[in-house]
Design a protein around this motif. Structure first.
Motif, PDB file in Angstrom:
ATOM      1  N   ARG A 173       0.817  -1.218   0.000  1.00 29.95           N
ATOM      2  CA  ARG A 173       0.000   0.000   0.000  1.00 29.95           C
ATOM      3  C   ARG A 173       0.847   1.263   0.000  1.00 29.95           C
ATOM      4  NH1 ARG A 173      -5.424  -1.036   1.363  1.00 29.95           N
ATOM      5  NH2 ARG A 173      -5.694   1.182   0.911  1.00 29.95           N
ATOM      6  N   GLY A 174       2.128   1.113  -0.251  1.00 32.34           N
ATOM      7  CA  GLY A 174       3.004   2.273  -0.415  1.00 32.34           C
ATOM      8  C   GLY A 174       3.616   2.801   0.856  1.00 32.34           C
ATOM      9  N   LYS A 175       3.463   2.096   1.968  1.00 35.52           N
ATOM     10  CA  LYS A 175       4.038   2.556   3.224  1.00 35.52           C
ATOM     11  C   LYS A 175       5.526   2.192   3.294  1.00 35.52           C
ATOM     12  CE  LYS A 175       0.233   4.254   4.905  1.00 35.52           C
ATOM     13  NZ  LYS A 175       0.085   5.723   5.084  1.00 35.52           N
ATOM     14  N   ILE A 215       6.109 -15.264   1.577  1.00 34.75           N
ATOM     15  CA  ILE A 215       5.563 -13.967   1.984  1.00 34.75           C
ATOM     16  C   ILE A 215       6.664 -12.916   2.015  1.00 34.75           C
ATOM     17  CG2 ILE A 215       4.378 -12.711   3.826  1.00 34.75           C
ATOM     18  CD1 ILE A 215       3.107 -15.383   4.645  1.00 34.75           C
ATOM     19  N   LEU A 216       7.815 -13.275   2.600  1.00 36.93           N
ATOM     20  CA  LEU A 216       8.933 -12.326   2.681  1.00 36.93           C
ATOM     21  C   LEU A 216       9.377 -11.878   1.289  1.00 36.93           C
ATOM     22  CD1 LEU A 216      11.033 -10.940   4.581  1.00 36.93           C
ATOM     23  CD2 LEU A 216      12.528 -12.899   4.097  1.00 36.93           C
ATOM     24  N   GLU A 217       9.320 -12.775   0.316  1.00 38.02           N
ATOM     25  CA  GLU A 217       9.748 -12.441  -1.040  1.00 38.02           C
ATOM     26  C   GLU A 217       8.937 -11.283  -1.622  1.00 38.02           C
ATOM     27  OE1 GLU A 217      12.436 -13.633  -4.284  1.00 38.02           O
ATOM     28  OE2 GLU A 217      12.321 -14.024  -2.128  1.00 38.02           O
ATOM     29  N   GLU A 218       7.691 -11.140  -1.177  1.00 39.51           N
ATOM     30  CA  GLU A 218       6.845 -10.062  -1.694  1.00 39.51           C
ATOM     31  C   GLU A 218       6.927  -8.787  -0.861  1.00 39.51           C
ATOM     32  OE1 GLU A 218       3.380 -11.864  -4.333  1.00 39.51           O
ATOM     33  OE2 GLU A 218       2.884 -11.840  -2.207  1.00 39.51           O
ATOM     34  N   TYR A 219       7.638  -8.836   0.240  1.00 35.43           N
ATOM     35  CA  TYR A 219       7.783  -7.658   1.097  1.00 35.43           C
ATOM     36  C   TYR A 219       8.777  -6.686   0.453  1.00 35.43           C
ATOM     37  CZ  TYR A 219       9.436  -4.869   5.063  1.00 35.43           C
ATOM     38  OH  TYR A 219       9.813  -3.836   5.891  1.00 35.43           O
ATOM     39  N   LYS A 220       8.422  -5.418   0.387  1.00 34.51           N
ATOM     40  CA  LYS A 220       9.221  -4.420  -0.328  1.00 34.51           C
ATOM     41  C   LYS A 220      10.004  -3.473   0.576  1.00 34.51           C
ATOM     42  CE  LYS A 220       7.308  -6.085  -4.005  1.00 34.51           C
ATOM     43  NZ  LYS A 220       8.057  -7.049  -4.833  1.00 34.51           N
ATOM     44  N   ARG A 231      -5.638  -2.909   8.583  1.00 31.54           N
ATOM     45  CA  ARG A 231      -6.734  -1.984   8.300  1.00 31.54           C
ATOM     46  C   ARG A 231      -6.708  -0.796   9.259  1.00 31.54           C
ATOM     47  NH1 ARG A 231      -9.783  -6.798   8.228  1.00 31.54           N
ATOM     48  NH2 ARG A 231     -10.714  -6.253  10.242  1.00 31.54           N
ATOM     49  N   GLU A 232      -6.491  -1.070  10.543  1.00 32.49           N
ATOM     50  CA  GLU A 232      -6.492   0.005  11.528  1.00 32.49           C
ATOM     51  C   GLU A 232      -5.349   0.985  11.292  1.00 32.49           C
ATOM     52  OE1 GLU A 232      -6.398  -1.849  15.354  1.00 32.49           O
ATOM     53  OE2 GLU A 232      -8.414  -2.679  15.198  1.00 32.49           O
ATOM     54  N   VAL A 233      -4.184   0.475  10.954  1.00 35.52           N
ATOM     55  CA  VAL A 233      -3.024   1.350  10.722  1.00 35.52           C
ATOM     56  C   VAL A 233      -3.236   2.194   9.474  1.00 35.52           C
ATOM     57  CG1 VAL A 233      -0.567   1.373  10.130  1.00 35.52           C
ATOM     58  CG2 VAL A 233      -1.412  -0.133  11.947  1.00 35.52           C
ATOM     59  N   LEU A 234      -3.738   1.595   8.410  1.00 33.54           N
ATOM     60  CA  LEU A 234      -3.963   2.351   7.187  1.00 33.54           C
ATOM     61  C   LEU A 234      -5.016   3.446   7.392  1.00 33.54           C
ATOM     62  CD1 LEU A 234      -3.963  -0.551   4.566  1.00 33.54           C
ATOM     63  CD2 LEU A 234      -2.270   1.285   4.779  1.00 33.54           C
ATOM     64  N   LYS A 235      -5.981   3.168   8.243  1.00 30.87           N
ATOM     65  CA  LYS A 235      -7.008   4.179   8.534  1.00 30.87           C
ATOM     66  C   LYS A 235      -6.440   5.335   9.351  1.00 30.87           C
ATOM     67  CE  LYS A 235     -11.657   4.634  10.493  1.00 30.87           C
ATOM     68  NZ  LYS A 235     -12.780   3.915  11.153  1.00 30.87           N
ATOM     69  N   ALA A 236      -5.510   5.042  10.250  1.00 34.39           N
ATOM     70  CA  ALA A 236      -4.958   6.063  11.129  1.00 34.39           C
ATOM     71  C   ALA A 236      -3.789   6.825  10.503  1.00 34.39           C
ATOM     72  CB  ALA A 236      -4.499   5.428  12.452  1.00 34.39           C
ATOM     73  N   CYS A 237      -3.095   6.181   9.590  1.00 37.95           N
ATOM     74  CA  CYS A 237      -1.876   6.793   8.994  1.00 37.95           C
ATOM     75  C   CYS A 237      -2.047   6.962   7.505  1.00 37.95           C
ATOM     76  CB  CYS A 237      -0.660   5.926   9.305  1.00 37.95           C
ATOM     77  SG  CYS A 237      -0.407   5.631  11.059  1.00 37.95           S
TER      78      CYS A 237
END
Length: 470
Positions: free
Chosen positions: A75-77, A251-256, A464-470
């Motif tokens: 999500r670009g974070k 999963i780690l392979e897709e982490y940016k 979801r909660e973090v994306l809503k707050a930040c």
């Protein structure tokens, strides 16, 4: 949503095996050797490439931490993943024991009844299972029938506590019962039958029945469609053919984002400013962010200093509200074929609580033993050879692999088991943010708590909660 591009993950599984500092291996010829090989060891981001500030810092590279880090980076974070161990996977990791054999040193069991883990497995093309012959007697149906409907009216929505309570307020009343209380309520059972039922229930968590909420078992029953016959297959029969480490690596392979391994966190401090949360590592390095997600297990979260401190109620929940399931895991190879399975419950002063057949590996049978803590399992030949007395004629021990979870500073045992009355008193408190610090992991899940699927479930919630707050 995540990218659904076709990716060849086979190169991940062929990653060079390295030696972890964790676990031990015992053989009849060489005795004890410490540290185990695994593909779970991956490099950190070079220190010069790290930033002093991030959008989100995720503490812990188990399945919850990996998933939250992956999804937030998608999500670009700008994210930083910090892990105390020298490997990924947390309370799940795979050790190769031969050219075509491997053992799971921690959590392993999956099932298509567990929706979140099955969905993730399909995404990575890893939904191939190994079937073991582990099993046991089903719980008495009457044990769950607290409402005359097999428990169905008590937990109408197994993945949503709030919705279940809203539809039936008796949910919280039932949670006040311990397993010991519930067994005492049963009419029509002899004392011997009650004793057998209690022994079977005690094997679920390895925690005294008076300290375990009846709701812990009823919840699993609900997740298994209120079918007692599904509980064993859904919780301890199917493993990943590729292993949990291969799953975590996918999963780690897709982490940016960036990552740091072998670096325990000593403190989390919040203040004012653009990056109000600072995380200090035990080596003194400090990184700041807009938000922090902690996936540190409840059992050991007190090892981190919080400033401001956690609420008194949350601290109480993390200490006296739960009891760590402190059963250590010993995996034993024997040349004896036990195709029909073996399930043993130990009584008295035996170092082992139970044992079961865990699959056929070539010319050997794998046995899993759940051991009591603090018995020197990692340095006592006598305790390992004692396995040979828990057998039909002819069983010998060739080798054994172990991880002492009860002595693990980053786990403090296996899952934390909630006590009677936990839901009404603590549930809401432990799941809400502490300022800009969010608590996440299988320990906090509503549904498959204590399983890999629960880690995914809670990672989705907190993301979801973090994306809503930040």
């Amino acid at each position: 949503m995540l990218s659904l591009e076709t990716v060849d993950y086979q190169h991940i599984y062929r990653r060079k095996i390295k030696q972890s500092q964790e676990g031990f291996h015992w053989t009849t010829k060489y005795g004890f050797q410490y540290g185990l090989p695994t593909a779970a060891i991956v490099p950190s981001t070079p220190k010069p490439d790290l930033s002093p500030t991030y959008d989100v810092i995720i503490i812990g590279a188990g399945f919850a931490g990996l998933t939250a880090a992956r999804d937030l980076s998608f999500r670009g974070k700008k994210t930083l993943l910090i892990e105390a161990r020298d490997r990924i996977g947390g309370r799940c990791w795979t050790v190769p024991t031969g050219p075509d054999t491997q053992v799971e040193m921690g959590g392993t069991w999956v099932h298509w009844q567990q929706p979140h883990v099955f969905s993730e497995l399909q995404q990575y093309g890893m939904d191939e299972f190994e079937e073991t012959v582990a099993g046991g007697e089903d719980c008495e149906v009457v044990f769950f029938d607290v409402d005359g409907q097999g428990g169905r009216s008590v937990i109408p929505f197994p993945f949503n506590l709030e919705a279940s309570v809203k539809q039936n307020a008796e949910y919280l009343d039932v949670d006040k019962l311990s397993i010991e209380d519930r067994v005492a309520q049963l009419d029509g059972l002899t004392q011997e039958e009650k004793a057998m039922l209690k022994a079977h229930l005690a094997s679920f968590y390895g925690v005294p029945l008076e300290k375990t909420s009846f709701m812990e078992v009823l919840r699993v029953h609900a997740l298994c469609n209120f079918d007692p016959g599904m509980m064993e297959p859904a919780t301890m029969k199917y493993k990943l053919a590729e292993g949990t480490t291969a799953f975590a690596l996918a999963i780690l392979e897709e982490y940016k984002g960036d990552r740091i391994f072998g670096s325990p966190v000593s403190s989390i401090k919040q203040s004012d400013g653009e990056f109000p949360v600072s995380v200090t590592l035990k080596n003194g390095d400090r990184y700041s962010s807009e938000a922090v997600i902690s996936t540190v297990p409840i059992n050991v979260i007190s090892s981190i200093v919080f400033d401001p401190p956690l609420s008194a109620l949350r601290q109480e929940a993390f200490s006296s509200g739960v009891t760590p399931a402190r059963t250590d895991k010993l995996l034993v190879y024997t040349p004896t074929k036990l195709n029909n399975g073996l399930n043993i419950a130990c009584e008295g002063d035996m170092p082992y609580a139970s044992s079961f057949t865990d699959g056929i590996h070539g010319n050997h049978t794998l046995l899993t033993l759940l051991a009591h803590p603090d018995i020197s399992l990692d340095r006592s030949d006598e305790n390992i050879r004692l396995v040979e007395t828990l057998r039909p004629a002819g069983v010998t021990v060739d080798s054994a692999y172990g991880h002492l979870w009860s002595d693990d500073p980053y786990a403090g045992g296996v899952m934390p088991v909630r006590g009677p009355g936990f839901l009404e008193k603590y549930h809401e408190e432990i799941r809400k943010p502490h300022g800009r610090v969010y608590f996440c992991g299988s320990d906090f899940a509503d549904g498959w708590r204590g399983f890999i699927s629960g880690a995914f479930e809670d990672a989705y919630r907190v993301t979801r909660e973090v994306l809503k707050a930040c």
